[in-house]
Design a protein around this motif. Structure first.
Motif, short mmCIF file in Angstrom:
data_model
loop_
_atom_site.label_atom_id
_atom_site.label_comp_id
_atom_site.label_asym_id
_atom_site.label_seq_id
_atom_site.Cartn_x
_atom_site.Cartn_y
_atom_site.Cartn_z
N ALA A 86 43.45 49.16 46.73
CA ALA A 86 42.97 48.64 48.01
C ALA A 86 42.82 47.13 47.90
CB ALA A 86 41.64 49.27 48.40
N MET A 87 43.15 46.45 48.98
CA MET A 87 43.10 44.99 49.02
C MET A 87 41.97 44.52 49.93
SD MET A 87 46.21 42.36 49.97
CE MET A 87 46.58 43.17 51.56
N LEU A 88 41.22 43.56 49.44
CA LEU A 88 40.12 42.96 50.19
C LEU A 88 40.54 41.55 50.56
CD1 LEU A 88 37.29 44.07 50.93
CD2 LEU A 88 36.41 42.93 48.90
N ASP A 89 40.51 41.23 51.84
CA ASP A 89 40.93 39.92 52.33
C ASP A 89 39.69 39.20 52.86
OD1 ASP A 89 42.29 37.77 53.27
OD2 ASP A 89 43.53 38.85 54.72
N VAL A 90 39.29 38.14 52.18
CA VAL A 90 38.06 37.42 52.53
C VAL A 90 38.44 36.03 53.04
CG1 VAL A 90 35.77 36.71 51.77
CG2 VAL A 90 36.91 38.64 50.65
N ASP A 91 38.12 35.73 54.28
CA ASP A 91 38.46 34.44 54.88
C ASP A 91 37.28 33.47 54.82
OD1 ASP A 91 41.06 35.29 55.62
OD2 ASP A 91 40.23 36.30 57.39
N HIS A 92 37.57 32.20 55.13
CA HIS A 92 36.54 31.16 55.29
C HIS A 92 35.65 31.03 54.05
CE1 HIS A 92 37.97 31.38 59.37
NE2 HIS A 92 37.49 32.61 59.53
N VAL A 93 36.31 30.93 52.89
CA VAL A 93 35.60 30.70 51.64
C VAL A 93 35.76 29.23 51.29
CG1 VAL A 93 35.35 31.35 49.22
CG2 VAL A 93 36.07 33.07 50.91
N GLU A 94 34.69 28.49 51.32
CA GLU A 94 34.75 27.04 51.11
C GLU A 94 35.29 26.69 49.72
OE1 GLU A 94 34.56 23.12 52.18
OE2 GLU A 94 34.17 24.85 53.46
N ASP A 95 34.85 27.43 48.69
CA ASP A 95 35.23 27.13 47.31
C ASP A 95 35.57 28.44 46.60
OD1 ASP A 95 35.54 26.21 44.74
OD2 ASP A 95 33.45 25.58 44.47
N PRO A 96 36.81 28.92 46.73
CA PRO A 96 37.19 30.20 46.11
C PRO A 96 36.96 30.24 44.60
CG PRO A 96 38.84 29.55 47.72
CD PRO A 96 37.91 28.38 47.57
N ARG A 97 37.33 29.17 43.90
CA ARG A 97 37.14 29.18 42.44
C ARG A 97 35.66 29.17 42.08
NH1 ARG A 97 40.15 28.72 37.98
NH2 ARG A 97 42.05 28.29 39.16
N GLY A 98 34.88 28.43 42.85
CA GLY A 98 33.44 28.42 42.62
C GLY A 98 32.84 29.80 42.80
N TRP A 99 33.32 30.53 43.82
CA TRP A 99 32.85 31.90 44.02
C TRP A 99 33.20 32.75 42.80
CZ3 TRP A 99 35.31 36.57 43.81
CH2 TRP A 99 34.55 37.68 44.21
N PHE A 100 34.45 32.64 42.34
CA PHE A 100 34.86 33.44 41.19
C PHE A 100 34.03 33.11 39.96
CE2 PHE A 100 37.34 33.82 37.29
CZ PHE A 100 37.57 35.19 37.28
#
Length: 220
Positions: A86-100
């Protein structure tokens, strides 16, 4: 049988098996890197920003992580054979690497997450993980989002033909390429490719993770 498919573009080509070698070729493609660089350089304040962004994205190849194959060679949900992911598509993430970087990697391991990547727009996340036995795509998305502390995501990303634009390797934060591209073991393949599973797969539950799904060295 390979576990996922790819296609030359969202409006080009037909679904083809995505081997580990093919996946690596896509991630390392100079053309993919150049297109994503052009997207990143667009001015978001420009009146034609969205049109130019979409035009560039349509030049990217796509992954089809929800389907292991398509009958008749057509990218249509009614022709798809499930991949068990299953794929989760998350929009409007200011800092994707920071989240990770804020996520404990053990959470990704415990929840059998096979891919975490920044989207082509540069401001979103694409997460692909295992579906447990008896789960719909939607149920798997709810479970994964809750486990990773994600409160909002694209709820329409639930049909078997749903595509994900390929991004360069530098956009990939975590990848279990063997589990993403190949069936972890025969029982999982038989369960999902039967199309209409009747019983939950006993080894694909949160209480008893599938022992044959191994953790590889994640990309950084």
């Amino acid at each position: 049988m390979n576990r996922i498919n790819f296609q030359e573009g969202v409006n080009a080509g037909t679904p083809k098996p995505c081997t580990i070698e093919q996946l690596n070729a896509l991630l390392d493609s100079p053309q993919v890197a150049q297109i994503c660089k052009q997207i990143a350089e667009l001015d978001p304040n420009s009146p034609d920003y969205n049109d130019r962004k979409q035009a560039l994205k349509k030049r990217l190849p796509i992954l089809l992580p929800h389907a292991s194959a398509f009958k008749n060679g057509r990218r249509k949900s009614e022709d798809a054979i499930p991949s068990g992911q299953a794929m989760l598509d998350v929009d409007h993430v200011e800092d994707p690497r920071g989240w990770f970087n804020s996520i404990e990697q053990q959470l990704l391991i415990d929840n059998h997450i096979n891919l975490v990547a920044q989207t082509a727009s540069g401001h979103g996340l694409r997460i692909v993980g295992e579906r447990y036995g008896g789960e719909s795509i939607e149920q798997a998305q709810v479970r994964m989002a809750a486990a990773l502390g994600i409160k909002e995501y694209d709820g329409v990303t639930k049909d078997l033909a749903r595509a994900s634009y390929v991004t360069p390797r530098s956009y990939v934060f975590w990848i279990q390429e063997k589990n993403l591209c190949e069936w972890p073991y025969e029982e999982v393949k038989e369960y999902w490719t039967a199309m209409t599973p009747k019983e939950p797969a006993p080894t694909m539950t949160p209480e008893e993770p599938a022992p044959a799904i191994t953790t590889q060295q994640p990309s950084t």
